[in-house]
Each structure stands twice: as C-alpha cells, then as structure tokens.
Design an enzyme around this catalytic site. Structure first.
Site, PDB file in Angstrom:
ATOM      1  CB  SER A 122      30.527 -13.870  57.142  1.00  0.00           C
ATOM      2  OG  SER A 122      31.207 -14.229  58.705  1.00  0.00           O
ATOM      3  CG  ASN A 123      29.433 -10.615  60.779  1.00  0.00           C
ATOM      4  OD1 ASN A 123      30.822 -10.247  61.541  1.00  0.00           O
ATOM      5  ND2 ASN A 123      28.930 -11.152  61.523  1.00  0.00           N
ATOM      6  N   PRO A 124      31.292  -8.818  58.781  1.00  0.00           N
ATOM      7  CG  PRO A 124      31.120  -5.952  58.230  1.00  0.00           C
ATOM      8  CD  PRO A 124      30.081  -7.335  58.332  1.00  0.00           C
TER       9      PRO A 124
END
Ligand code: C5P
Length: 228
Positions: free
Chosen positions: A27-29
C-alpha cells in the site's frame, strides 16, 4: 451556458491495499484527506457526491454517499458502478475526481492462509493493476463522465510528468504536486499544487489548506462542465 444545476461528483480517495495473504499487503501512506476535502466541498456547493474510499480513518462528510473499497480492482468496479448514466441526468453533468493513490501493482497471487516465513520466497511476483482513469477514458463518450480530473503525486518537479498523464489518461486537468515539498503531499493538512491542462497551460497555486484546494477544484470542475 447558464445551467447551474447540481452536478454529480464521483470522488476517489485514500490508498488501495493489495494483499499477498490475509495479513500482509502492499500500500502507500495516503490518508484520504485530499479526496474527503473534495467530497465535502462539492457537497457544500450543493452537488450530489459519491465518495469511493480505500482504507482510511476519516469520517464520512455529511450528505455524501460513501463506498468503501480495498483493492484497485474493487475501486475500478465501484467507479464503474458510480458513473453509470441515469435517466434525466446526462453524463455532461458528471465529474470524476480521482485523488486516490491507487497501487500500480499487486502480488500475482493472494494466499488464502497466512504465508509462513519458511514458505516465502525472497522475491515477490507482481502484476500490474488496471489503470482506472485509462479504463474510464476507453468508455464511449456518451457514457463516461464529461469532466475527469486526475492527481499526480511526484517526487521532484511535477509538471512535465503531469502533462504526459493528462494526455495519456484523457483528462481535463491533472493536479500535480511534489510530495517531497514542505507542506505538500501525504498526511498533512496543506497542499501546494499546480493545475496542468491538456493544452499545456499550467496554473501554480500557492500553499493552501487541502480544503481551499478542494473548493478551487470543485469550481474548476463546474466551469469545465459548463463548457462541455
Ligand atoms: O500514473 P499515476 O499513478 O501517477 O497517475 C495518477 C492518477 O491516476 C491519479 O489520479 C490516480 O488516482 C489515477 N490512477 C488510476 N489507476 C491506477 C493508478 C492511478 O486511475 N491504477
């Protein structure tokens, strides 16, 4: 055109998660703040809003229909369902704003049970996720949203990449930002963006709250819809 009737906004927000087993994912932030701000601003301006959100910890803005999704493929299906033309509501009144940070790849396989450390290879085989904006751009014009706005989070000077994305994804505008610049990008309440248009014109906005950027984008989308 003087028709100022409400538009239908379909806004995506947050990250997507791409699971490799029930407890691990890529995923990513992204926190979803920018997309939620767009949804709130569109609703406050009197428009109908569907907000398609990846896994985020934000409250649904009042009066907004929220659809929760996990993966990029879920998000694509939710976008397709949300943009379906309706009787008496032409696609010329629909605006798709893709703020979501969609994962570009997913693990080639997702195991049904947690993978044991001993079973894990040192490399992970990935496959490309569908590009949601490109897929929408391939839908016949009468059935796709008339206004399509994308985001481009870059590390470094963002505008040349954004202009390419604008053309490639058939967008009316790309909102570009350098996520490494102070006060911009993931997890902060402000953003410093540059609007990039298909004809190559750009408009650099000052550092603003994400709410102020959102209000600017809702006005832009309404103006673009008027010209369609
Ligand atoms: O190519 P890039 O991922 O930087 O493009 C960013 C824009 O494209 C964003 O608006 C994002 O929501 C959208 N996107 C998409 N489908 C993907 C990846 C990104 O629609 N698989």
């Amino acid at each position: 055109m003087t028709d100022r009737s409400p538009l239908r906004f379909v806004v995506t927000a947050g990250p997507t998660r791409e699971y490799l087993d029930p407890v691990r994912f890529l995923s990513n932030p992204s926190t979803g703040r920018m997309g939620f701000a767009v949804a709130r601003a569109a609703r406050a301006a009197g428009h109908e809003v569907t907000l398609i959100a990846g896994p985020v910890a934000l409250k649904t803005p009042k009066g907004v229909t929220r659809v929760d999704v996990v993966s990029a493929r879920d998000m694509l299906a939710a976008v397709k369902a949300a943009i379906v033309p309706r009787k008496g509501h032409g696609q010329d009144r629909t605006c798709l704003v893709m703020t979501a940070a969609v994962a570009d790849w997913r693990p080639a396989e997702c195991a049904e049970r947690k993978r044991k450390k001993g079973e894990m290879a040192d490399t992970l085989k990935l496959v490309r996720n569908p590009d949601i904006l490109k897929t929408v751009n391939e839908i016949p014009a009468v059935r796709r949203p008339a206004v399509r706005i994308g985001f481009a989070a870059e590390t470094g000077e963002p505008t040349s990449e954004a202009a390419r994305k604008c053309r490639e994804k058939g967008l009316d505008c790309v909102v570009a930002n350098d996520v490494t610049a102070p006060g911009a990008g993931f997890g902060v309440k402000t953003n410093q963006v540059t609007l990039v248009f298909p004809d190559g014109t750009i408009e650099a906005l000052p550092l603003m709250s994400k709410d102020a950027v959102a209000r600017r984008l809702v006005r832009l989308a309404a103006n673009l819809a008027e010209r369609k």
